[in-house]
Scaffold this motif. Structure first.
Motif, PDB file in Angstrom:
ATOM      1  N   MET A  58      56.228  38.872  47.566  1.00 28.24           N
ATOM      2  CA  MET A  58      56.353  40.157  46.883  1.00 28.24           C
ATOM      3  C   MET A  58      54.991  40.686  46.441  1.00 28.24           C
ATOM      4  N   GLY A  59      54.004  39.813  46.360  1.00 31.13           N
ATOM      5  CA  GLY A  59      52.662  40.270  46.039  1.00 31.13           C
ATOM      6  C   GLY A  59      51.900  40.789  47.243  1.00 31.13           C
ATOM      7  N   SER A  60      52.186  40.245  48.416  1.00 34.57           N
ATOM      8  CA  SER A  60      51.382  40.595  49.596  1.00 34.57           C
ATOM      9  C   SER A  60      51.991  41.701  50.445  1.00 34.57           C
ATOM     10  N   ILE A  61      53.265  42.070  50.232  1.00 32.48           N
ATOM     11  CA  ILE A  61      53.827  43.131  51.057  1.00 32.48           C
ATOM     12  C   ILE A  61      53.270  44.485  50.626  1.00 32.48           C
ATOM     13  N   THR A  62      53.205  45.396  51.574  1.00 35.00           N
ATOM     14  CA  THR A  62      52.706  46.744  51.332  1.00 35.00           C
ATOM     15  C   THR A  62      53.892  47.696  51.140  1.00 35.00           C
ATOM     16  N   PRO A  63      53.650  48.906  50.646  1.00 34.02           N
ATOM     17  CA  PRO A  63      54.753  49.872  50.525  1.00 34.02           C
ATOM     18  C   PRO A  63      55.081  50.587  51.826  1.00 34.02           C
ATOM     19  N   TYR A  64      54.479  50.178  52.936  1.00 32.20           N
ATOM     20  CA  TYR A  64      54.694  50.855  54.212  1.00 32.20           C
ATOM     21  C   TYR A  64      55.844  50.187  54.969  1.00 32.20           C
ATOM     22  N   ALA A  65      56.910  50.928  55.219  1.00 31.18           N
ATOM     23  CA  ALA A  65      58.046  50.410  55.989  1.00 31.18           C
ATOM     24  C   ALA A  65      57.732  50.502  57.479  1.00 31.18           C
ATOM     25  N   THR A  66      58.069  49.444  58.202  1.00 27.57           N
ATOM     26  CA  THR A  66      57.823  49.402  59.645  1.00 27.57           C
ATOM     27  C   THR A  66      59.051  49.777  60.450  1.00 27.57           C
ATOM     28  N   SER A  67      60.205  49.869  59.801  1.00 25.21           N
ATOM     29  CA  SER A  67      61.440  50.261  60.483  1.00 25.21           C
ATOM     30  C   SER A  67      62.390  50.852  59.457  1.00 25.21           C
ATOM     31  N   SER A  68      63.471  51.422  59.932  1.00 24.95           N
ATOM     32  CA  SER A  68      64.429  52.067  59.054  1.00 24.95           C
ATOM     33  C   SER A  68      65.392  51.040  58.468  1.00 24.95           C
TER      34      SER A  68
END
Length: 378
Positions: free
Chosen positions: A289-299
C-alpha cells in the motif's frame, strides 16, 4: 604617485577577479562528496536521517558551501517554515573532511525518491557563486497511516461479521480444533457450556472447515471514467488505509488474505500478492500500500474478470472500491455466479448512489477533506 595608486587599484581589481577564478578552477571541482544510500520502508511521521561526507583534499579552504535538497511531496523538513527544501550551510578548511546530517519526516503515503542534490560554492567576499550537481540515491516507501488509531467504522464491523458468519456455514463438526473465548457475533450454538462452567467465562468451540479460509481482496483504483485519465490522490490514500485495516482484522481471525489490484506498483512491478496469514503478511500488504501509485492500469471490469485466474471457487472475494459503472456491474454479477462468496466494501464520497444488485454491499460515507488533491494525465 598617481601611477602607483593606479597600479595598486589595478592589482586589487585583478585579485578580486582572479581569486574566484582560481578557486573555481582548482578547488571547487576537487571537493569530493560521499553520500550514504537510503533505501528503506517507513511509516507516516517517522524520521529519516541522511548523511553526507565532504572532503577537501586541497591546501586552500572553501569559505562557504551550501547543500540544497529539494524534497518530494511525501517528505517534510519538520521546521515551522517548511518550504519543501533543505538548505545546509557549512565550510571546509584545507585538507579537512566533514560529515553533514539532516533529518526529514515522512508526511504522506507513497514512494519518495530523488537522485540529485545541489552544491553552491561562494567565495569569501560573496562576489561569485559556482554551482554543482551531486548525484545521490535515496528512496523511501512510506506506508499508509498505521500509527494513528482510526475509529473502526460500522461498515467495517458489519463486513467482518458477515465474513465470519459465512465461514461458520462451512464448518465441519467432526473436526474439533479447540476452545477460545467468546467474541461478539459468535453463534450461540457454538458455546461449550462445560468449558464455560469450568473457566467462568463464555467459551466457544472451534472446528475445522471444509473449505479454506482464504480471502482475495480486489483493490479497484479506478475513480472516474476513463480510468487512465484522472485520479484522486487523497482518495487512494484513504482506500489504502482501509485495506490495511480490513486485512489486519481478517488475519487476526486466522484468515489468509491475498491482494489483486489494477494500480501500478513502483517497486514490485506486480499487481498480485499471494494469500497468506500472520504478521509477515500484514507487513507485506502494508508495504504494498506504500509503493502503489494512484495510476490505474485497467478498468474495474478488467480487474474483476482477472480474479478468476487468482482465486478458487471456495474463496471469498472482497471488492474494495469507490467507483463503479455499468460495465463493472455486469462483470461483478458474472463473478458472483462463479464464486460462492462475493462482498463489496464501498467508500463513498457522495458520488455513487444505490447498491449493487445481488451482491452484499457495505458502504462507508466519507467527506472530501482535500478537494484539490486531484491529478490528470495528459
Amino acid at each position: 604617485m598617481w601611477l602607483l595608486l593606479w597600479f595598486i587599484l589595478i592589482l586589487v581589481v585583478f585579485s578580486l577577479w582572479a581569486a574566484p577564478e582560481y578557486w573555481g578552477a582548482k578547488v571547487y571541482p576537487r571537493i569530493r562528496v560521499e553520500t550514504e544510500p537510503v533505501d528503506t520502508i517507513v511509516d507516516i511521521g517517522d524520521p529519516v536521517t541522511f548523511r553526507c561526507r565532504f572532503i577537501n583534499p586541497t591546501r586552500l579552504p572553501c569559505p562557504r558551501i551550501r547543500l540544497s535538497w529539494v524534497l518530494p511531496e511525501h517528505l517534510r523538513s519538520g521546521s515551522d517554515t517548511d518550504t519543501g527544501q533543505v538548505d545546509i550551510d557549512f565550510y571546509l578548511m584545507p585538507r579537512q573532511s566533514a560529515e553533514v546530517t539532516f533529518t526529514v519526516y515522512a508526511a504522506r503515503r507513497g514512494v519518495a525518491e530523488w537522485n540529485e542534490a545541489y552544491l553552491q560554492f561562494t567565495d569569501l567576499l560573496g562576489l561569485r557563486k559556482e554551482y554543482r550537481t551531486v548525484y545521490v540515491h535515496a528512496r523511501m516507501v512510506i506506508r499508509p497511516n498505521r500509527k494513528k488509531p482510526i475509529e473502526v467504522t460500522k461498515a467495517l464491523t458489519e463486513l467482518i461479521g458477515e465474513m465470519r458468519t459465512r465461514r461458520y456455514y462451512s464448518e465441519d463438526p467432526s473436526l474439533f480444533m479447540g476452545l477460545r473465548p467468546y467474541q461478539a457475533g459468535d453463534p450461540l450454538r457454538g458455546i461449550s457450556w462445560l468449558a464455560t462452567a469450568r473457566s467462568g467465562e463464555l467459551m466457544v468451540k472451534q472446528f475445522g472447515h471444509t473449505t479454506a479460509s482464504k480471502v482475495l481482496i480486489l483493490f479497484n483504483g479506478q475513480t472516474v471514467y476513463p480510468f487512465w485519465k484522472t485520479f484522486y490522490k487523497h482518495r487512494i490514500d484513504v482506500m489504502c488505509e482501509r485495506l490495511i485495516q480490513i486485512a489486519d482484522k481478517l488475519i487476526d481471525n486466522g484468515t489468509s488474505v491475498g491482494l489483486l489490484t489494477n494500480l501500478n506498483d513502483n517497486i514490485m512491478r506486480s499487481c498480485y500478492e499471494p494469500a497468506a496469514s500472520g504478521a509477515y503478511q500484514s507487513a507485506r500488504l502494508a508495504n504494498r500500500m506504500g509503493s502503489i501509485t494512484p495510476y490505474a492500469t485497467s478498468s474495474m471490469a478488467d480487474l474483476i474478470h482477472s480474479a478468476s485466474d487468482y482465486a478458487a471457487q471456495d474463496d471469498t472475494i472482497l471488492l474494495l472500491t469507490s467507483y463503479w459503472d455499468a460495465e463493472g456491474i455486469r462483470a461483478l454479477a458474472g463473478m458472483s455466479r462463479r464464486f460462492k462468496s462475493v462482498l463489496v466494501y464501498n467508500l463513498n464520497w457522495g458520488e455513487q448512489t444505490g447498491t449493487l444488485p445481488g451482491v452484499p454491499t457495505f458502504t462507508e460515507q466519507l467527506s472530501e477533506d482535500e478537494p484539490g488533491e486531484k491529478g490528470e494525465v495528459s
